[in-house]
Write a protein that holds these residues in place. Structure first.
Motif, PDB file in Angstrom:
ATOM      1  N   VAL A   1     -12.677  17.174   1.091  1.00  0.00           N
ATOM      2  CA  VAL A   1     -12.585  16.058   2.864  1.00  0.00           C
ATOM      3  C   VAL A   1     -11.459  15.630   2.872  1.00  0.00           C
ATOM      4  O   VAL A   1     -10.284  15.961   1.539  1.00  0.00           O
ATOM      5  CB  VAL A   1     -13.436  15.099   2.761  1.00  0.00           C
ATOM      6  N   LYS A   2     -10.873  14.613   3.665  1.00  0.00           N
ATOM      7  CA  LYS A   2      -9.870  14.020   3.948  1.00  0.00           C
ATOM      8  C   LYS A   2      -9.393  13.086   2.879  1.00  0.00           C
ATOM      9  O   LYS A   2     -10.672  12.380   2.386  1.00  0.00           O
ATOM     10  CB  LYS A   2      -9.381  13.760   5.522  1.00  0.00           C
ATOM     11  N   GLY A   3      -8.501  13.206   2.695  1.00  0.00           N
ATOM     12  CA  GLY A   3      -7.597  12.024   1.654  1.00  0.00           C
ATOM     13  C   GLY A   3      -6.379  11.154   1.862  1.00  0.00           C
ATOM     14  O   GLY A   3      -6.119  11.668   2.967  1.00  0.00           O
ATOM     15  N   TYR A   4      -7.040  10.012   1.709  1.00  0.00           N
ATOM     16  CA  TYR A   4      -6.017   8.836   1.996  1.00  0.00           C
ATOM     17  C   TYR A   4      -5.518   8.069   0.503  1.00  0.00           C
ATOM     18  O   TYR A   4      -5.857   7.827  -0.463  1.00  0.00           O
ATOM     19  CB  TYR A   4      -6.642   7.742   2.514  1.00  0.00           C
ATOM     20  N   SER A   5      -4.225   8.305   0.817  1.00  0.00           N
ATOM     21  CA  SER A   5      -3.312   7.335  -1.033  1.00  0.00           C
ATOM     22  C   SER A   5      -3.726   5.884  -0.973  1.00  0.00           C
ATOM     23  O   SER A   5      -3.676   5.142  -1.665  1.00  0.00           O
ATOM     24  CB  SER A   5      -2.760   7.631  -1.121  1.00  0.00           C
ATOM     25  N   THR A   6      -4.700   5.300   0.142  1.00  0.00           N
ATOM     26  CA  THR A   6      -3.580   3.692   0.564  1.00  0.00           C
ATOM     27  C   THR A   6      -5.831   3.611   1.643  1.00  0.00           C
ATOM     28  O   THR A   6      -5.562   4.106   2.428  1.00  0.00           O
ATOM     29  CB  THR A   6      -3.221   3.517   1.049  1.00  0.00           C
ATOM     30  N   LEU A   7      -5.646   1.999   1.162  1.00  0.00           N
ATOM     31  CA  LEU A   7      -6.845   1.649   2.406  1.00  0.00           C
ATOM     32  C   LEU A   7      -6.156   1.453   3.356  1.00  0.00           C
ATOM     33  O   LEU A   7      -6.966   2.017   4.466  1.00  0.00           O
ATOM     34  CB  LEU A   7      -7.247   0.412   1.130  1.00  0.00           C
ATOM     35  N   GLU A   8      -4.976   0.571   3.803  1.00  0.00           N
ATOM     36  CA  GLU A   8      -4.426   0.537   4.259  1.00  0.00           C
ATOM     37  C   GLU A   8      -4.547   2.040   5.473  1.00  0.00           C
ATOM     38  O   GLU A   8      -4.680   2.132   6.911  1.00  0.00           O
ATOM     39  CB  GLU A   8      -2.835  -0.072   4.689  1.00  0.00           C
ATOM     40  N   GLY A   9      -3.710   2.841   5.058  1.00  0.00           N
ATOM     41  CA  GLY A   9      -3.213   4.481   6.055  1.00  0.00           C
ATOM     42  C   GLY A   9      -4.618   4.157   6.664  1.00  0.00           C
ATOM     43  O   GLY A   9      -5.115   5.101   7.798  1.00  0.00           O
ATOM     44  N   PHE A  10      -5.603   4.539   5.184  1.00  0.00           N
ATOM     45  CA  PHE A  10      -7.625   5.366   6.092  1.00  0.00           C
ATOM     46  C   PHE A  10      -7.630   4.401   6.754  1.00  0.00           C
ATOM     47  O   PHE A  10      -8.380   4.534   7.785  1.00  0.00           O
ATOM     48  CB  PHE A  10      -8.366   4.576   4.660  1.00  0.00           C
ATOM     49  N   LEU A  11      -7.102   3.108   6.841  1.00  0.00           N
ATOM     50  CA  LEU A  11      -8.313   1.953   8.299  1.00  0.00           C
ATOM     51  C   LEU A  11      -7.340   2.190   9.712  1.00  0.00           C
ATOM     52  O   LEU A  11      -7.903   2.001   9.950  1.00  0.00           O
ATOM     53  CB  LEU A  11      -8.223   0.676   7.673  1.00  0.00           C
TER      54      LEU A  11
END
Ligand SMILES: NC(=O)c1ccc[n+]([C@@H]2O[C@H](COP(=O)([O-])OP(=O)(O)OC[C@H]3O[C@@H](n4cnc5c(N)ncnc54)[C@H](O)[C@@H]3O)[C@@H](O)[C@H]2O)c1
Length: 336
Positions: A42-52
């Motif tokens: 699935v899609k990965g994000y390395s920071t919570l900020e980027g995800f939000l």
């Protein structure tokens, strides 16, 4: 179908991945972690900020980061409009728990916590006995937790063993057992607590063992816990001594009926004791609660008493059983 993302892809984050993938009413959208494996499906994000900033689809973020980060991570997700499932413990202080619940209330979002042993058939069987008054007057409840957490365990993860990130053995190792008291009884209160450090003086910021006295409705309760058992975990169990029966349940996942002698044979039944991992029940329960707007036994407000109990036990142990005054005792959440 509800869309889930996982924040914190460590040991328990992977358990949530499998649970979401197996659930019929949930799907995994993305995973957020500083250290992501290359083969993510699935899609990965390395920071919570980027995800939000980017994410538009997630209904529930599973917060599976170290204990001391739950408050910050939950509040950031709630403020961004996401419901949250927070791994246990919901937070390390009563104030932080209340703040998380308040933000959720303001945002009209849901907070759930990982109190998955509530789904153990053995735990549910005893709850039914208590709710249907099959045990008569309950005299005593005893919790014994004799585990081993050695130096290597504390070396494995940096956050284990610290006051700020781990919070102590009652939060990290034994909170499920206390949660079951809150599941079975309406009012559970710590009345006295002592703690000791047998084998972790140079290893953790906190004591490894203790004795707690508590009340569970009208019953007297006692908990003895340690992470200093030689070599490996020994046992963990809960015993109820009551007017119409004696029951002892146990194992690490509270899925075993060790002893049962009941006056009301009508209450006896064949109980499944095979299942050990109850995380798939969490996901199904949460998706259903959101799809049908049901109250849930995993609602965050149900975890507040657990945090109060552990905070009181730790406070009493380090302050010679001084009485506690707290301003948040009367806090209530108005909606489910
Ligand atoms: N419900 C249960 O029975 C159960 C069992 C084990 C652990 N837990 C709880 O689950 C939580 C995680 O425990 P674990 O054993 O999986 O820990 P872990 O150390 O294996 O995993 C934590 C993960 O969070 C990531 N992380 C930390 N800070 C981050 C940040 N700011 N942004 C993104 N990622 C970040 C780390 O890289 C790591 O992969 C703890 O709260 C623990 O108490 C619950």
């Amino acid at each position: 179908m509800k869309n889930f993302s996982i924040l914190g892809f460590g040991h328990i984050g992977r358990v949530h991945q499998q649970a979401i993938e197996e659930a019929e009413n949930a799907q995994l959208i993305s995973i957020i972690d500083f250290n992501l494996p290359e083969d993510l499906s699935v899609k990965g994000y390395s920071t919570l900020e980027g995800f939000l900033i980017e994410d538009q689809e997630t209904d529930v973020v599973v917060i599976a980061t170290p204990n001391g980060l739950h408050r910050e991570h939950a509040i950031r997700c709630l403020k961004a409009g996401k419901n949250v499932l927070i791994e246990k413990p919901i937070a390390l202080t009563v104030e932080d728990t209340v703040e998380i619940l308040r933000v959720a209330e303001e945002k009209k979002l849901r907070v759930f916590t990982s109190m998955q042993l509530r789904f153990s058939p053995v735990v549910q069987y005893v709850k039914n006995l208590i709710d249907n008054n099959c045990l008569g007057k309950i005299f005593m409840v005893n919790i014994n937790c004799y585990w081993n957490r050695n130096k290597n365990y504390y070396k494995l993860r940096e956050w284990h063993g610290s006051h700020e990130m781990d919070g102590g053995v009652l939060f990290t190792q034994f909170s499920h057992f206390i949660d079951i008291m809150n599941f079975w009884f309406d009012e559970v209160k710590c009345t006295a607590s002592k703690s000791y450090n047998f084998t972790h003086e140079q290893i953790t910021d906190f004591d490894d063992s203790g004795c707690i006295n508590f009340t569970a409705n009208d019953a007297i309760g006692n908990m003895i816990y340690t992470t200093s058992v030689f070599n490996k975990n020994f046992e963990s169990n809960i015993t109820i001594i009551s007017e119409k029966g004696t029951i002892k349940i146990g194992d690490q996942y509270l899925n075993q009926m060790i002893y049962s002698d009941l006056k009301n044979v009508c209450c006896s039944q064949k109980i499944s004791t095979e299942q050990k991992n109850f995380h798939s029940n969490l996901v199904t329960e949460i998706s259903d609660a959101m799809l049908f707007n049901n109250e849930s036994l995993l609602d965050g407000k149900n975890a507040l008493n657990l945090v109060k109990f552990i905070t009181d036990a730790n406070f009493m142990a380090s302050n010679n059983n001084k009485e506690i005054t707290r301003t948040t005792d009367n806090y209530e959440i108005s909606h489910a």
